[in-house]
Design an enzyme around this catalytic site. Structure first.
Site, mmCIF file in Angstrom:
data_model
loop_
_atom_site.group_PDB
_atom_site.id
_atom_site.type_symbol
_atom_site.label_atom_id
_atom_site.label_comp_id
_atom_site.label_asym_id
_atom_site.label_seq_id
_atom_site.Cartn_x
_atom_site.Cartn_y
_atom_site.Cartn_z
ATOM 1 N N HIS A 1 -2.099 5.294 -6.176
ATOM 2 C CA HIS A 1 -1.323 4.566 -5.263
ATOM 3 C C HIS A 1 -1.878 3.860 -4.224
ATOM 4 O O HIS A 1 -1.653 2.718 -4.079
ATOM 5 C CB HIS A 1 -0.100 5.465 -5.122
ATOM 6 C CG HIS A 1 1.093 4.727 -4.119
ATOM 7 N ND1 HIS A 1 2.399 4.380 -4.628
ATOM 8 C CD2 HIS A 1 1.107 4.440 -2.842
ATOM 9 C CE1 HIS A 1 3.081 3.811 -3.776
ATOM 10 N NE2 HIS A 1 2.307 3.828 -2.923
ATOM 11 N N GLU A 2 -2.579 4.500 -3.609
ATOM 12 C CA GLU A 2 -3.200 3.790 -2.331
ATOM 13 C C GLU A 2 -4.415 2.905 -2.792
ATOM 14 O O GLU A 2 -4.264 1.884 -2.271
ATOM 15 C CB GLU A 2 -3.939 5.084 -1.483
ATOM 16 C CG GLU A 2 -2.779 6.111 -0.960
ATOM 17 C CD GLU A 2 -1.317 5.707 -0.316
ATOM 18 O OE1 GLU A 2 -1.571 4.581 0.127
ATOM 19 O OE2 GLU A 2 -0.607 6.333 -0.638
ATOM 20 N N GLY B 1 2.626 10.935 2.589
ATOM 21 C CA GLY B 1 1.469 11.278 1.891
ATOM 22 C C GLY B 1 0.049 10.882 2.043
ATOM 23 O O GLY B 1 -0.743 11.548 1.896
ATOM 24 N N ALA B 2 0.006 9.545 2.339
ATOM 25 C CA ALA B 2 -1.283 9.028 2.453
ATOM 26 C C ALA B 2 -1.012 7.494 3.040
ATOM 27 O O ALA B 2 -0.050 6.872 2.722
ATOM 28 C CB ALA B 2 -2.235 8.865 1.241
ATOM 29 N N MET B 3 -2.061 7.026 3.416
ATOM 30 C CA MET B 3 -2.013 5.367 3.756
ATOM 31 C C MET B 3 -3.227 4.613 3.306
ATOM 32 O O MET B 3 -4.156 5.082 3.602
ATOM 33 C CB MET B 3 -1.916 5.436 5.422
ATOM 34 C CG MET B 3 -2.091 4.115 6.090
ATOM 35 S SD MET B 3 -0.499 3.498 5.692
ATOM 36 C CE MET B 3 -0.886 1.726 5.689
ATOM 37 N N GLU B 4 -2.875 3.422 2.907
ATOM 38 C CA GLU B 4 -3.792 2.512 2.382
ATOM 39 C C GLU B 4 -4.461 1.528 3.026
ATOM 40 O O GLU B 4 -4.976 0.603 2.669
ATOM 41 C CB GLU B 4 -2.686 1.856 1.423
ATOM 42 C CG GLU B 4 -1.978 0.697 1.930
ATOM 43 C CD GLU B 4 -0.571 1.097 2.148
ATOM 44 O OE1 GLU B 4 -0.089 2.157 2.297
ATOM 45 O OE2 GLU B 4 0.359 0.041 2.315
ATOM 46 N N ASN B 5 -5.001 2.152 4.370
ATOM 47 C CA ASN B 5 -5.657 1.277 5.427
ATOM 48 C C ASN B 5 -6.887 0.569 4.527
ATOM 49 O O ASN B 5 -7.572 1.268 3.684
ATOM 50 C CB ASN B 5 -6.250 1.942 6.507
ATOM 51 C CG ASN B 5 -5.138 2.781 6.909
ATOM 52 O OD1 ASN B 5 -4.181 2.547 7.473
ATOM 53 N ND2 ASN B 5 -5.420 4.344 6.865
ATOM 54 N N HIS C 1 -2.599 -0.252 -3.802
ATOM 55 C CA HIS C 1 -2.116 -1.030 -2.535
ATOM 56 C C HIS C 1 -3.176 -2.083 -2.430
ATOM 57 O O HIS C 1 -2.943 -3.052 -1.483
ATOM 58 C CB HIS C 1 -1.883 -0.287 -1.402
ATOM 59 C CG HIS C 1 -0.493 0.279 -1.236
ATOM 60 N ND1 HIS C 1 0.760 -0.673 -1.441
ATOM 61 C CD2 HIS C 1 0.043 1.592 -1.168
ATOM 62 C CE1 HIS C 1 1.738 0.360 -1.218
ATOM 63 N NE2 HIS C 1 1.351 1.513 -0.978
HETATM 64 N N1 PHE Z 1 2.129 2.950 2.974
HETATM 65 C C1 PHE Z 1 2.327 4.458 2.731
HETATM 66 C C2 PHE Z 1 2.247 4.362 1.276
HETATM 67 O O1 PHE Z 1 3.292 4.177 0.688
HETATM 68 C C3 PHE Z 1 3.061 5.340 3.185
HETATM 69 C C4 PHE Z 1 3.306 5.473 4.849
HETATM 70 C C5 PHE Z 1 4.144 4.960 5.480
HETATM 71 C C6 PHE Z 1 2.262 6.425 5.435
HETATM 72 C C7 PHE Z 1 4.313 4.941 6.850
HETATM 73 C C8 PHE Z 1 2.296 6.452 6.617
HETATM 74 C C9 PHE Z 1 3.415 6.038 7.259
HETATM 75 O O2 PHE Z 1 1.442 4.735 0.417
HETATM 76 ZN ZN ZN Z 2 2.713 2.820 -0.970
#
Ligand code: PHE
Ligand code: ZN
Length: 852
Positions: free
Chosen positions: A298-299, A262-266, A302
């Protein structure tokens, strides 16, 4: 493939070296990227001699130790590691290597999504970029310089703040980013492209100014408004509810089309699947709007639960994911309707997590081993993990929960910690002993609770007996500790009392004084993620009278399930259920909530209660009930439809969403009559409505009931949206979930459609993934559905193992299938397992399903 290594939590060792700073230079070209990585490293374990860095198939060009070029005799490079021999206590390493982002189809590390360079490093993608201590308990301060052609890549982004920029003579330019917060490599990100952007600002509670940007392919800027609004709502909510402010002056979000999740919290640079950013009334459904709001939040959440405090190792994944899902669920509940949100959360848990928990791939929310960590971003770690946090919240109450969170942030900010550290904070601030509660972290499978009741001499006795299933390896598991919210109702439906019982023993009796026999309302709000077995329950009464919105809903579902199960056994239709359904139709309720109450149980929830699954029997029974309800209440359903159908409205307020939801539920139920009248209504809705919500449901109905009308509507839809990838994915899903004859052939043919692209996970999920959940055709008794999906797993595994193992999840119900289906499925699973060079991702899932 049996040589796939299993990694165990018990083997965890603290890192022998730490990386203090990491300065990266990326020189991006069309056919390769050169990475220069300069690290300051300290030795933490003085007995260590060699530094072992993680890498994955990297082409190393040069290596320097404290500024001197290192001779070949001083290092060993292998497929998955770079060993630098005999290093001191404090030193500097410079590594130069080459990577090929345009060839990266796994979508981990640095890759290209269309013309955009982007990264995905969680959990172990960074080692595909440069040799590193690629584990979350190694946290460094990153400085990143990107150099690329200025015309093609005017936008160059990385974590933190922009520090400086420069221009080169050859049309290239560079930008340097600096992130002051030490972070693990999985939170590193970069983006380069020619992107459109929308900009906004947020002023934090302590008056800090934050610039907000959402980047997307040019032309899509106007579709980012809802995401931006959601971001600002989330920032405010985290301040109000958790007292957490944002900690950089810049927040960037980039939407890309090719993304595994879905997405990534960088840190400071979230990268999103465009499906969770882009929306307008013409192209997005109401559900899409909700999804965007929750994933954006959600992101964002995080940033504190995941980034400021991260995981010590990947076995702790639920520390950040379960907690962050709980936070985003509460946010959505506050922004929209609490009652609807709770039911949606429980539905999602049961559809995916309960199925997983009943399968041989079941695992605790904190697993103790894995083959491929990518396989553990599961509904169990996320959704059941969120339920476990919610139980803590229920046990200690909002005030102490907040004190526990404050203590957690105070104590562990800037660290990589374990679920145990979180539980320590909650136990301390909550004043509760959580030792027994910890079993939720280490045991798998869904527990049951058997409820027996009796009434005598003014005493109402409730006996609660826990049924705790064995783990996958048949070891026995112990009784759980949890909050069980109940109420006693009198004959008129008034609450005599409401109480949270603490369940902690295998079996326990609770005694209540009452004048006459009360009616028990149990597991209110779904206070524990368990299955209730309650023979004496009075569903019709609770459907009508219970003031707890969850139990009212639950009773409607349970009553429907029992009615369908009777039909499956060949018995008659329970008239009492039909009457109770009629009462709901007449009830004055919130419209979205009412739509949920009128929904019949999903095929998945029927199948979960069956000992042996036969889909034909399930479908037949469900259809019979649907038809009966539709013909009995046809006039009322049509009236509801007409009252709430507002084709010219595209508003997104709660009332408009509720109206769409309710009248579409009516229309869907009516469509089981397969009449021309309903087909005409659906067709008119398709042609006249302004929202995608209305068009999609109309198309879906036409696809199932009218050959001619669906052909022309689908044609119209295709031509109108063929350039819009996200909308085309909806189109593929409608066809892949169709119950019409020939669906498998159509799905196969659609793979060659111009609008389809097998390299983009969203397309594969929308066509192949949705087909694998089309119970009718995936589980066709001739085995052709299984064969098709097995073939796709083999093909796609070569492109993107994570996507392939996602598809393999469709086979998780293997064990419970009837003999005939099981036999044909087995042949296909064994065939996949025999493939040479199968990824460990697919191997892990299928070998566990077959128990080899
Ligand atoms: N950490 C991300 C999330 O939960 C999910 C994710 C995991 C995205 C692995 C890409 C790869 O928001
Ligand atoms: Zn997450």
């Amino acid at each position: 493939m049996s040589q796939v290594e299993t990694i165990y939590l018990k083997d965890y060792k603290a890192p022998q070296f730490l990386i203090k700073t990491c300065d990266l230079v990326f020189e991006l070209f069309e056919d390769y990227t050169q990475v220069t990585n300069m690290m300051k490293i300290t030795k933490e374990d003085k007995s260590a001699k060699d530094l072992v860095l993680d890498c994955a198939d990297l082409e190393l060009l040069d290596i320097y130790l404290d500024d001197a070029k290192l001779p070949q005799s001083r290092y060993i490079i292998e497929k998955e590691s770079l060993k630098v021999l005999d290093v001191g206590d404090e030193f500097k390493v410079i590594l130069i290597n080459k990577i090929y982002p345009h060839l990266n189809s796994e979508l981990e590390g640095l890759y290209k999504s269309g013309n955009i360079f982007c990264t995905q490093n969680e959990p172990e993608g960074f080692r595909r970029i440069t040799p590193y201590l690629d584990r979350p308990d190694v946290m460094a301060v990153f400085k990143t310089t990107l150099v690329a052609d200025k015309e093609r890549y005017p936008i160059l982004l990385s974590n933190g703040n922009r520090e400086s920029n420069f221009k080169l003579d050859d049309g290239r330019h560079g930008i340097t980013w600096f992130d002051p917060h030490p972070k693990p490599s999985y939170l590193f990100a970069l983006v380069a492209g020619d992107l459109g952007v929308i900009e906004d600002k947020y002023i934090t509670k302590s008056k800090k100014y934050v610039r907000l940007y959402i980047y997307t392919d040019k032309g899509n800027e106007s579709k980012c408004k809802h995401a931006m609004k959601s971001l600002k709502d989330a920032m405010k909510w985290d301040e109000d509810v958790y007292g957490r402010e944002y900690d950089l002056s810049l927040y960037n979000i980039v939407a890309v089309d090719s993304f595994n999740m879905g997405a990534m919290e960088n840190k400071g640079l979230n990268i999103f699947n465009s499906a969770y950013v882009l929306a307008d009334e013409d192209s997005a459904t109401d559900a899409n709007y909700m999804g965007i709001q929750s994933v954006i939040a959600h992101e964002y959440f995080h940033n504190w639960t995941g980034n400021r405090i991260t995981c010590r190792d990947w076995f702790q994944l639920t520390l950040k994911e379960g907690l962050t899902v709980f936070r985003d669920q509460c946010f959505s509940a506050d922004m929209n309707s609490k009652e609807v949100q709770r039911i949606e959360d429980v539905k999602a848990l049961r559809e995916r997590q309960f199925v997983e928990d009943a399968s041989p791939t079941a695992h605790p929310i904190q697993p103790d081993s894995y083959m491929a960590i990518n396989n553990f971003y599961t509904a169990t770690v996320y959704e059941k993990g969120a339920e476990v946090i919610r139980m803590i919240h229920t046990l200690i109450g909002e005030k102490k929960y907040r004190a526990g969170m404050d203590l957690y942030f105070e104590t562990f900010d800037g660290q990589a910690v374990r679920t145990n550290d979180f539980l320590w904070a909650m136990s301390k601030a909550g004043g509760v002993d959580l030792e027994l509660f910890k079993r939720w972290y280490h045991q798998s499978r869904t527990p049951k609770l058997k409820v027996d009741e009796s009434f005598e001499d003014g005493e109402f006795r409730v006996t609660l007996t826990q049924i705790v299933p064995n783990a996958v390896d048949v070891t026995t598991q112990s009784a759980y500790y949890y909050p069980l919210k109940i109420a006693l109702l009198d004959k008129s439906g008034e609450e005599i009392l409401e109480k949270v019982l603490i369940i902690s023993k295998e079996s326990e009796e609770f005694i209540f004084k009452a004048k006459s026999k009360p009616i028990l309302s149990i597991n209110r709000d779904f206070s524990a993620p368990i299955i209730i077995e309650h023979k004496e329950s009075n569903y019709a009464f609770l459907m009508k009278h219970d003031k707890n919105s969850f139990v009212k809903y639950e009773s409607a579902q349970s009553f429907a399930l029992e009615t369908i199960e009777a039909l499956m056994r060949g018995e008659g239709l329970d008239k009492e259920y039909v009457v109770a359904y009629g009462h709901i139709l007449e009830d004055e309720l919130d419209l979205s909530y009412k739509a949920l109450l009128l929904e019949l149980p999903s095929v998945s929830s029927i199948m979960q209660r069956a000992e042996v699954i036969d889909f034909e029997i399930i479908y037949e029974a469900k259809e019979k009930l649907q038809k009966h309800l539709a013909s009995t209440y046809k006039d009322k359903l049509l009236e509801i439809y007409r009252q709430n159908h507002k084709p010219e409205s595209k508003e997104l307020d709660a009332k408009s969403i509720g109206q769409r939801s309710l009248k579409n539920r009516s229309l869907k139920l009516l469509s089981s009559l397969q009449s021309d009248e309903i087909a005409t209504l659906a067709n008119e809705q398709y042609n006249n409505s302004l929202t995608m919500t209305d068009r999609i449901i109309a198309l879906d109905i036409l696809e199932d009931i009218s050959d001619a009308l669906s052909a022309s509507a689908l044609d119209n839809f295709y031509n109108r949206y063929k350039k819009d990838a996200l909308v085309m994915q909806k189109y593929f899903s409608i066809l892949a979930s169709s119950h019409r004859v020939g669906t498998l052939d159509r799905v196969m043919a659609l793979q060659n459609d111009d609008a389809y692209n097998e390299l983009i996970p969203n397309f594969v999920r929308s066509l192949i993934g949705v087909f694998a959940r089309n119970y009718k055709y995936f589980h066709a008794k001739d085995g052709l559905g299984y064969k098709f999906i097995a073939d796709k797993i083999i093909d796609i595994d070569k492109i993107n193992p994570q996507m392939a193992s996602g598809l393999a999840g469709a086979f998780k119900i293997y064990e419970k299938l009837n003999e005939k289906n099981k036999n044909v499925m087995k042949i296909e699973l064994q065939r996949v397992l025999k493939e040479h060079s199968l990824s460990k991702n697919v191997y892990e899932i299928i070998s566990k399903i077959l128990k080899v």
